[in-house]
Structure formats: C-alpha cells, structure tokens
Scaffold this active site. Structure first.
Site, PDB file in Angstrom:
ATOM      1  N   GLY A  11      34.229  43.199  45.841  1.00 44.51           N
ATOM      2  CA  GLY A  11      33.274  42.899  44.777  1.00 44.51           C
ATOM      3  C   GLY A  11      32.716  41.489  44.876  1.00 44.51           C
ATOM      4  O   GLY A  11      33.283  40.616  45.535  1.00 44.51           O
ATOM      5  N   ARG A  15      31.211  37.004  37.805  1.00 45.66           N
ATOM      6  CA  ARG A  15      31.633  36.280  36.604  1.00 45.66           C
ATOM      7  C   ARG A  15      32.412  35.004  36.911  1.00 45.66           C
ATOM      8  O   ARG A  15      32.624  34.172  36.045  1.00 45.66           O
ATOM      9  CB  ARG A  15      32.482  37.218  35.719  1.00 45.66           C
ATOM     10  N   LYS A  22      35.843  35.404  45.099  1.00 41.66           N
ATOM     11  CA  LYS A  22      36.813  35.398  44.004  1.00 41.66           C
ATOM     12  C   LYS A  22      38.259  35.459  44.485  1.00 41.66           C
ATOM     13  O   LYS A  22      39.114  34.680  44.031  1.00 41.66           O
ATOM     14  CB  LYS A  22      36.531  36.567  43.044  1.00 41.66           C
ATOM     15  N   ASP A 102      42.034  41.128  42.406  1.00 45.05           N
ATOM     16  CA  ASP A 102      41.949  40.051  41.414  1.00 45.05           C
ATOM     17  C   ASP A 102      43.097  40.101  40.414  1.00 45.05           C
ATOM     18  O   ASP A 102      42.956  39.713  39.268  1.00 45.05           O
ATOM     19  CB  ASP A 102      40.586  40.074  40.702  1.00 45.05           C
ATOM     20  N   GLY A 135      38.021  49.418  31.207  1.00 48.69           N
ATOM     21  CA  GLY A 135      37.746  50.846  31.033  1.00 48.69           C
ATOM     22  C   GLY A 135      38.720  51.401  30.004  1.00 48.69           C
ATOM     23  O   GLY A 135      39.898  51.078  30.010  1.00 48.69           O
ATOM     24  N   GLU A 149      34.247  53.672  31.408  1.00 47.28           N
ATOM     25  CA  GLU A 149      33.965  52.237  31.547  1.00 47.28           C
ATOM     26  C   GLU A 149      33.291  51.719  30.284  1.00 47.28           C
ATOM     27  O   GLU A 149      32.548  52.451  29.615  1.00 47.28           O
ATOM     28  CB  GLU A 149      33.071  51.996  32.772  1.00 47.28           C
ATOM     29  N   ARG A 308      52.013  11.631  51.055  1.00 51.37           N
ATOM     30  CA  ARG A 308      50.983  12.521  51.626  1.00 51.37           C
ATOM     31  C   ARG A 308      51.541  13.361  52.777  1.00 51.37           C
ATOM     32  O   ARG A 308      52.660  13.136  53.230  1.00 51.37           O
ATOM     33  CB  ARG A 308      49.775  11.677  52.024  1.00 51.37           C
TER      34      ARG A 308
HETATM   35  C1  UD1 Z   1      37.917  47.932  36.949  1.00 48.34           C
HETATM   36  C2  UD1 Z   1      37.991  49.398  36.421  1.00 48.34           C
HETATM   37  C3  UD1 Z   1      38.324  49.350  34.936  1.00 48.34           C
HETATM   38  C4  UD1 Z   1      39.621  48.599  34.711  1.00 48.34           C
HETATM   39  C5  UD1 Z   1      39.547  47.194  35.356  1.00 48.34           C
HETATM   40  C6  UD1 Z   1      40.917  46.557  35.323  1.00 48.34           C
HETATM   41  C7  UD1 Z   1      36.430  50.748  37.745  1.00 48.34           C
HETATM   42  C8  UD1 Z   1      35.127  51.427  37.760  1.00 48.34           C
HETATM   43  N1  UD1 Z   1      36.735  50.062  36.630  1.00 48.34           N
HETATM   44  O1  UD1 Z   1      36.835  47.300  36.274  1.00 48.34           O
HETATM   45  O2  UD1 Z   1      38.465  50.689  34.440  1.00 48.34           O
HETATM   46  O3  UD1 Z   1      39.861  48.494  33.317  1.00 48.34           O
HETATM   47  O4  UD1 Z   1      39.155  47.284  36.729  1.00 48.34           O
HETATM   48  O5  UD1 Z   1      40.867  45.256  35.807  1.00 48.34           O
HETATM   49  O6  UD1 Z   1      37.170  50.864  38.682  1.00 48.34           O
HETATM   50  N2  UD1 Z   1      35.569  45.981  44.126  1.00 48.34           N
HETATM   51  C9  UD1 Z   1      35.292  46.445  45.396  1.00 48.34           C
HETATM   52  N3  UD1 Z   1      34.064  46.978  45.630  1.00 48.34           N
HETATM   53  C10 UD1 Z   1      33.113  47.090  44.676  1.00 48.34           C
HETATM   54  C11 UD1 Z   1      33.422  46.627  43.378  1.00 48.34           C
HETATM   55  C12 UD1 Z   1      34.661  46.089  43.125  1.00 48.34           C
HETATM   56  O7  UD1 Z   1      36.125  46.357  46.297  1.00 48.34           O
HETATM   57  O8  UD1 Z   1      32.013  47.588  44.981  1.00 48.34           O
HETATM   58  C13 UD1 Z   1      36.874  45.347  43.893  1.00 48.34           C
HETATM   59  C14 UD1 Z   1      36.741  43.950  43.337  1.00 48.34           C
HETATM   60  O9  UD1 Z   1      36.691  42.985  44.381  1.00 48.34           O
HETATM   61  C15 UD1 Z   1      37.963  43.789  42.466  1.00 48.34           C
HETATM   62  C16 UD1 Z   1      38.293  45.232  42.047  1.00 48.34           C
HETATM   63  O10 UD1 Z   1      37.580  46.089  42.934  1.00 48.34           O
HETATM   64  O11 UD1 Z   1      39.066  43.252  43.150  1.00 48.34           O
HETATM   65  C17 UD1 Z   1      37.880  45.500  40.619  1.00 48.34           C
HETATM   66  O12 UD1 Z   1      36.503  45.225  40.483  1.00 48.34           O
HETATM   67  P1  UD1 Z   1      35.913  44.605  39.142  1.00 48.34           P
HETATM   68  O13 UD1 Z   1      34.450  44.442  39.311  1.00 48.34           O
HETATM   69  O14 UD1 Z   1      36.698  43.431  38.699  1.00 48.34           O
HETATM   70  O15 UD1 Z   1      36.170  45.850  38.169  1.00 48.34           O
HETATM   71  P2  UD1 Z   1      36.280  45.797  36.617  1.00 48.34           P
HETATM   72  O16 UD1 Z   1      34.922  45.711  36.029  1.00 48.34           O
HETATM   73  O17 UD1 Z   1      37.250  44.755  36.240  1.00 48.34           O
HETATM   74 MG    MG Z   2      38.252  43.080  37.341  1.00 48.34          MG
END
Ligand code: UD1
Ligand code: MG
Length: 429
Positions: A11, A15, A22, A102, A135, A149, A308
């Site tokens: 991702g 944010r 991240k 994350d 979600g 979501e 150091r």
């Molecule tokens: C996601 C969940 C949500 C949950 C939350 C918990 C989905 C659709 N939603 O939302 O239900 O409550 O986590 O923290 O799964 N990532 C990828 N590829 C992408 C997008 C994201 O690898 O295209 C990775 C990100 O790097 C991250 C993780 O997936 O490590 C979660 O992505 P993030 O955008 O933080 O999802 P949330 O909106 O938090």
């Molecule tokens: Mg997240």
C-alpha cells in the site's frame, strides 16, 4: 505444521504523509516490517512479502537484512487493494497466515493463537470503543456474516464496535478459489481481501472469529499511530529488561533500541538513550547520556556523555561532556569535557579535562594510540596520527604532534611572561 506467511506491504501509506515507505518507518530502531518478519519467522520459514509502492527500495532493504524472504509484486494499477495483493500468488503450504505490514506490535504468541485454529478460515476481531477507520464485522446469531469496509457501511453498520483486525489464517486452497472471484464493486473501487469472508459464508464454511488484544494488533496508519506504537514497544522492552536485572530510574524518560542487550546488573538513570545494537554489562549510565552501537562493561558513563558507534569501553570512568567515537578504552579515566575519536587507550591512563584527539584533517581520519599509565594534562590536543607510549606524561596545554617515547614528558607551551603593575597602568584609576 506447514504454514505459509504472507505480509501485505504494497500500500501507499498515504496517511503517513512521508516520502519513506510506511513499512520502513522504525519502531525502537527497527523497521515496522522487520518486527513482523522477525515474529512471523518464529512460526514459519516460508514468508512472502507483497510489495508495489517503492518496490525496489523496500525490496533492497529486505534483502540487506534477510536471506530467505520471498517477494511478490502486486499489480496495483489493475488490482489495487488487499485482495489485489494476493492475485497471482502461489503458496506452497496447505495453510496460510495473512498479516498486514503495518502491525509492528504483533507477537509470536498472538500469531500462534490464530495459527492454532483448524477452522477453514480464522479471522481476528477487535472490540473497540472507537471503531473509526476499520472494517466492521457483521455477526448474526453468533456467526460471522461478512466484513464491511467503513466507506461502504450504512449508518447502522457504522455503530458496530467489532472490527476486523486484518489478520487471517486459512486453507491455501480457499485463497486459490476465492481470490480470483473478488471484484471491485465498492466505494473505493478496490479489490478487498475482506470479501473472502462473505464468500466462505456463502459456501457454508466455518469462520472462526478470534477476539484479539488491541495492543498486539494495532495498525499504524499515521505518525500519531507510530508514536503510540513506539510507546507500547518501549514499555515492553523496558519491562523485559528490568525483569532481566536492569535498574531504571524513571523508565518513562529512557529510550532503548530493541537490538540492545544487557548482561548482569546495570543502572540507567533518567533520560538515558541507548541506540542500536549496544551490549552493556554491569555498568552505571548516568542521566542524559547517549550510547550508540557500542560495548560497555564495568564502567560508569556520564552524566551527559555521548558514546558514538563502534566504541568499546571496559573498566573505565567517562565523565560529563565527554564524547567517545570508534575508540577502545580499557581501564581509563576521562572525567570531563573531552573528545576521544579513532583512538585506543590502555590501562591506567588518565585523560585530563578538555583533552581533544584531532583525528580529522578535513580529508581523512587518523588514529591516536595511547599506551599504559599515561597522564595527559588538561587541554592538550593530540594531533593524529600519533602514538603516545607507555609510562609517559603530557604537560597541560600541550599540542602533541610527534610520537612520545616511553618514559618521556612532552611539553609544548609558550613560556609565561610576567608584566608587573600592568593592570594599574592599563585601567589608570
Ligand atoms: C484493512 C482492512 C480492514 C481492517 C484493517 C485493519 C481491507 C479491505 N480492509 O483496512 O477491514 O479493519 O485493515 O488494520 O482489507 N496493502 C497492499 N496492497 C494494497 C493495499 C494495501 O499490500 O493494494 C497492504 C498495506 O501496505 C497494509 C495492509 O495491506 O500493510 C493494509 O492496508 P491498509 O490500507 O492499511 O488497509 P486498511 O484501510 O487499514
Ligand atoms: Mg491499515
């Protein structure tokens, strides 16, 4: 049990408002992603990290620190979202554990709780006062129906406080079956991994909901989250070290890198910072001292000293406002206001106040070697490269530019002149 672990880290992390990916932001000195890899490695040696945003950079960092981590590249252009992350991924084990990149506070124990489930799908639930951003988990008659979501929630669903922690354990065969069926008909036009819950329900598969601890499963999405996660990690590190024998005065004011190790009984006074993989044994680190990537044993350091990287200090006393860099000190006293860089100093030697090693000529760094039982008078400068042999004395205020042979005194001073009554002539009152 054979288990494939997948860590989603593709991702953008918008944010975080950062140029840095991240998952490479650090908690207690180690990138968030590496905390997760290290904990997951205790369960499985088959770990895949999904990357896309700043692919080469993150991949390079992983490869610098780990040998056996597999990398899967997500096509985020065509298949954005956590479901898109798993498209085209082939896993070798029968069971898969899906983690987010994350979640730096995840622990082996919390992952085992999930990995031990034998249900076709186990998912993690957090019960939160404030479910904002997560979600929502829709539960009917005690069984999980689906995950919605936040952006797709109805007003009623927004009030639900059971949320998806985003970690799953399931049969790999189900991933192979469901991932190709995920579509992007939702508010964010993304492929949501969370859709597999609904698909499993429709196929009458058992979904085991596992309620997990919010501290272990906390997600980091902003720099506020990063600071909160850091505070929790610091508390864990310091509590562990105190139980192992380290004494801390006002622990809240102390920072300790997760790679630091302690032997025996060390005292850390308030405001101490320990950076990088330090090894500290039976020592007293006084208030507001900073120690970086160094080894210290049976010594007292500070207050307000700066040690150091690549220093080794044994049986020594380092006092206030002393900076030591890339130096080895063995049974040495340096009580006040010194800079000791690129040097080796041997047993019985006393470094006076304000002694400086001039280790840098603007182009290169040079070594200073100081032998045993050397007395270096205050405010001396040692212009490197230079060797001061055993059993020697350097008079206060000397600029040492040539080697000092064993047994000698080195003195370089302008001879003092006395001008009688000068004061009264000058001020004429
Ligand atoms: C996601 C969940 C949500 C949950 C939350 C918990 C989905 C659709 N939603 O939302 O239900 O409550 O986590 O923290 O799964 N990532 C990828 N590829 C992408 C997008 C994201 O690898 O295209 C990775 C990100 O790097 C991250 C993780 O997936 O490590 C979660 O992505 P993030 O955008 O933080 O999802 P949330 O909106 O938090
Ligand atoms: Mg997240």
């Amino acid at each position: 049990m054979s288990l494939s672990v997948v860590i989603l880290a593709a991702g953008k992390g918008t944010r975080m408002k950062s140029q840095k990916p991240k998952v490479l932001h650090t908690i207690s000195g180690k990138p968030m992603l590496f905390h997760i890899i290290d904990e997951a490695s205790k369960l499985s040696d088959d770990i895949t990290v999904v990357l896309s945003h700043q692919f080469d950079h993150v991949k390079g960092e992983i490869e610098k620190s780990y040998k056996n981590i597999k990398i899967h590249k997500q096509d985020t252009q065509n298949f954005p979202g956590t479901g898109g992350a798993l498209k085209g991924l082939k896993l070798s084990s029968k069971r898969a554990l899906i983690l987010n990149g994350d979640m730096p506070l995840i622990t082996q124990e919390s992952l085992e709780q999930l990995a031990n489930s034998t249900a076709p799908i186990a998912m993690t639930i957090l019960n939160l006062e404030d479910p904002n951003g997560y979600g929502r988990v829709i539960i009917k008659d005690g069984s999980v129906e689906e995950i919605v979501e936040q952006k797709d929630c109805t007003q009623e669903q927004l009030a639900i406080q059971s949320v998806n922690a985003g970690v799953y354990a399931l049969d790999t065969e189900l991933l192979n079956r469901f991932i190709p069926q995920i579509d992007n008909n939702n508010a964010q036009k993304e492929y949501y991994l969370t859709d597999i819950i609904k698909m499993a329900k429709e196929s009458n598969l058992t979904i085991e909901p596992i309620v997990v601890n919010a501290k272990d499963y906390m997600g980091v999405n902003s720099k506020v989250d990063l600071a909160n996660a850091e505070a929790i990690m610091q508390e864990r590190i310091k509590n562990r070290l105190m139980l192992e024998g380290v004494i801390m005065r006002n622990p809240q004011s102390i920072y300790i890198d997760c790679r630091a190790s302690f032997i025996g009984e060390t005292v850390l006074e308030n405001g101490v910072t320990i950076e990088g993989p330090c090894e500290i044994e039976n020592s007293h680190i006084k208030a507001y001292s900073v120690i970086e990537e160094s080894k210290i044993s049976n010594s007292s350091i500070g207050p307000m000293a700066h040690i150091r990287p690549k220093s080794t200090i044994r049986d020594s006393h380092i006092g206030n406002f002393v900076e030591v860099k890339k130096s080895t000190l063995n049974d040495v006293k340096a009580g006040h206001l010194s800079y000791l860089g690129d040097s080796t100093i041997e047993s019985g030697t006393n470094i006076g106040a304000g002694v400086i090693t001039c280790n840098y000529d603007g182009k290169a760094k040079y070594q200073t070697k100081i032998g045993k039982n050397v007395f270096i008078g205050s405010d001396s400068q040692l212009v490197a490269p230079v060797t001061i042999e055993d059993n020697t004395m350097i008079a206060a205020g000397t600029t040492v530019t040539e080697n000092v042979p064993s047994g000698a005194l080195a003195i370089s001073r302008v001879k003092q002149k006395i001008v009688n009554s000068f004061f009264h002539k000058f001020f004429k009152k």
